[in-house]
Design an enzyme around this catalytic site. Structure first.
Site, PDB file in Angstrom:
ATOM      1  N   SER A 100       3.329  -7.258   3.830  1.00 45.33           N
ATOM      2  CA  SER A 100       2.916  -7.298   4.645  1.00 45.33           C
ATOM      3  C   SER A 100       3.695  -6.745   6.420  1.00 45.33           C
ATOM      4  O   SER A 100       2.951  -5.560   6.519  1.00 45.33           O
ATOM      5  CB  SER A 100       3.192  -9.296   4.774  1.00 45.33           C
ATOM      6  OG  SER A 100       2.236  -9.399   5.714  1.00 45.33           O
ATOM      7  N   ASP A 240      -1.264  -6.894  11.608  1.00 47.08           N
ATOM      8  CA  ASP A 240      -0.407  -6.658  10.696  1.00 47.08           C
ATOM      9  C   ASP A 240      -0.318  -5.825   9.824  1.00 47.08           C
ATOM     10  O   ASP A 240      -1.774  -4.399   9.264  1.00 47.08           O
ATOM     11  CB  ASP A 240       0.539  -7.554   9.703  1.00 47.08           C
ATOM     12  CG  ASP A 240       0.029  -8.646   9.100  1.00 47.08           C
ATOM     13  OD1 ASP A 240      -1.565  -8.088   8.341  1.00 47.08           O
ATOM     14  OD2 ASP A 240       0.006  -8.842   8.352  1.00 47.08           O
ATOM     15  N   ASP A 242      -0.409  -5.444   6.261  1.00 46.22           N
ATOM     16  CA  ASP A 242      -1.122  -5.201   5.344  1.00 46.22           C
ATOM     17  C   ASP A 242      -2.784  -6.389   5.373  1.00 46.22           C
ATOM     18  O   ASP A 242      -3.907  -6.398   4.359  1.00 46.22           O
ATOM     19  CB  ASP A 242      -0.705  -6.438   4.118  1.00 46.22           C
ATOM     20  CG  ASP A 242      -0.895  -7.811   4.270  1.00 46.22           C
ATOM     21  OD1 ASP A 242      -0.106  -8.129   5.526  1.00 46.22           O
ATOM     22  OD2 ASP A 242      -0.209  -8.443   3.468  1.00 46.22           O
ATOM     23  N   ASP A 244      -3.840  -9.007   6.702  1.00 47.69           N
ATOM     24  CA  ASP A 244      -4.205 -10.264   6.672  1.00 47.69           C
ATOM     25  C   ASP A 244      -4.525 -11.374   7.922  1.00 47.69           C
ATOM     26  O   ASP A 244      -3.927 -12.790   8.034  1.00 47.69           O
ATOM     27  CB  ASP A 244      -3.513 -11.010   5.933  1.00 47.69           C
ATOM     28  CG  ASP A 244      -1.981 -10.982   5.115  1.00 47.69           C
ATOM     29  OD1 ASP A 244      -1.787 -10.079   6.438  1.00 47.69           O
ATOM     30  OD2 ASP A 244      -2.048 -11.295   4.590  1.00 47.69           O
TER      31      ASP A 244
END
Length: 449
Positions: A100, A240, A242, A244
């Protein structure tokens, strides 16, 4: 519930240290396949842009294939894209290799069920039983899985994102800066916004394996703010690593965090009669959002920090909208997990529906100053039961009344308690937070972290 390998967001660790190693990833693929898969069942695997993703992708592919499942490799894809495509492809399991918003040398492995949701605790515990076994039986040689690569996955997800934006609107005439954090949205987000008509300026769109989240993205929004001001853009959007999470800044470079964006989406959803129930935030959600929602007649509830807990509250209450100030926003009308691109589109759709800019949509939202102090603890000190700590907390809460709040939250990874005080006056908030921190420091006998 004690779990050895799984945290609140999958299995996570630093590459080269327990638990994220290639041999562990092979065994994890085998174990997950045993619990969740079926003979020649389909598992789709996506990743962000970390260098270690190549290694872990190959290891998981090997583990799932050895267990009899057929891996479908997507390449770099946002986490919410994997959740969506798991459902779209009728897969038995979805896997994301990502840490992430963390630095490149961290990595993690997240799982999605066939419904595109995170795995229940009991399933994770069953996987852990296999991981602790000395060995896991392989499938028969004739039953090994076969791996495939899904080359059109980005295009499918791009079309899905666009489908969540009202067809009567477009972004023509808008100049938008996109910060893709050198992460998984780098080849997705620019096309989504361009195809909806925007003039797109991109930063953080050149991943090299080690620059993910490095000075860019939602964890470093100053790069976005500077670019918006320099280019005189109408808006800035930062994701960010990833994809999400999302943050925005307006044309003046003013940052709009997840609480602000959640408020805009909530107002729009309520106005169109689609807000079922209320909004779920977390213990860290700004008090200003709670007050603003109350003025709009929108119920509000707090969950523990973490998107997993926000989702639990949404399902329990049968509501459809929640999120965190970090920019992780869940809209169950559109997705089964946080989706940065889709959330940004919902904010823009709301602005167009009301005929207002982001800053105009936020005029009636006044954020309360927050002060956060980390205090290192000694073993044995429990701030929830210590008499002196609780006494000063009650004193501060009484002084704040309805115009503020106090939160003591223990870190899950280190011996630290986070002291947060929120109120109407920034200087007073800091003084009160320090007052509580000083008592904890005295009781703990440690220096401020």
């Amino acid at each position: 519930m004690n779990r050895k390998y799984f945290g609140t967001d999958g299995v996570r660790g630093r590459v080269g240290q327990f638990p994220i190693t290639p041999d562990f990833a092979v065994k994890l693929g085998l174990a997950a396949g045993k619990v969740l898969g079926k003979k020649h069942g389909k598992v789709i695997i996506g990743k962000d842009t970390r260098l270690s993703g190549y290694m872990l992708e190959a290891a998981l592919e090997s583990g799932f294939s050895a267990g009899g499942m057929s891996p479908v490799m997507l390449g770099p894809m946002p986490t919410p894209a994997v959740a969506y495509l798991t459902r779209a492809f009728r897969a038995d399991l979805g896997v994301v290799i990502s840490a992430s918003h963390n630095p490149f040398f961290d990595n993690g492995i997240k799982f999605f069920s066939a419904q595109g949701t995170k795995l229940p605790d009991e399933v994770e515990l069953e996987i852990e039983k296999y991981l602790d076994a000395d060995s896991i039986d392989l499938a028969n040689a004739s039953d090994f899985g076969r791996a495939f690569r899904q080359d059109d996955a980005p295009g499918r997800y791009i079309e899905y994102c666009k489908s969540t934006f009202a067809s009567q609107f477009n972004l023509s005439g808008m100049t938008i800066v996109l910060d893709c954090a050198n992460g998984a949205t780098y080849h997705i987000a620019p096309l989504v916004f361009k195809e909806l008509g925007a003039n797109v300026i991109t930063i953080g769109d050149k991943p090299n394996g080690t620059n993910i989240n490095d000075g860019v993205g939602s964890t470093h929004p100053e790069a976005l703010q500077a670019k918006v001001l320099a280019t005189k853009a109408d808006l800035g959007i930062a994701f960010d690593g990833d994809g999400d999470r999302v943050l925005m800044c307006d044309k003046n470079g003013v940052l709009r965090d997840g609480d602000n964006l959640l408020y805009i989406i909530a107002k729009d959803t309520q106005k169109r009669g689609r807000l079922e129930g209320g909004v779920v935030g977390t213990l860290m959600t700004n008090l200003g959002l709670e007050h603003a929602l109350k003025r709009e007649g929108i119920p509000f509830a707090r969950a523990k920090v973490g998107d997993r807990y926000v989702m639990e509250q949404l399902l329990e209450r049968k509501w459809n909208l929640g999120g965190e100030n970090s920019g992780h926003i869940i809209s169950l009308h559109h997705a089964t997990t946080g989706d940065g691109i889709v959330s940004a589109l919902q904010v823009l759709k709301a602005c167009m529906y009301f005929g207002k800019s982001v800053e105009e949509m936020s005029e009636d939202l006044t954020m309360f100053p927050q002060d956060l102090i980390n205090v290192r603890l000694t073993a044995g000190l429990d701030v929830t039961t210590d008499d002196k700590v609780q006494a000063v907390v009650k004193e501060v809460e009484a002084e704040l009344g309805d115009t503020g709040r106090v939160l003591l939250r223990k870190s899950g990874t280190e011996p630290v308690v986070r002291v947060m005080v929120e109120g109407e006056d920034a200087r007073d908030v800091h003084t009160k937070a320090q007052r509580i921190a000083d008592v904890i420091i005295h009781q703990s006998g440690c220096e401020n972290a």
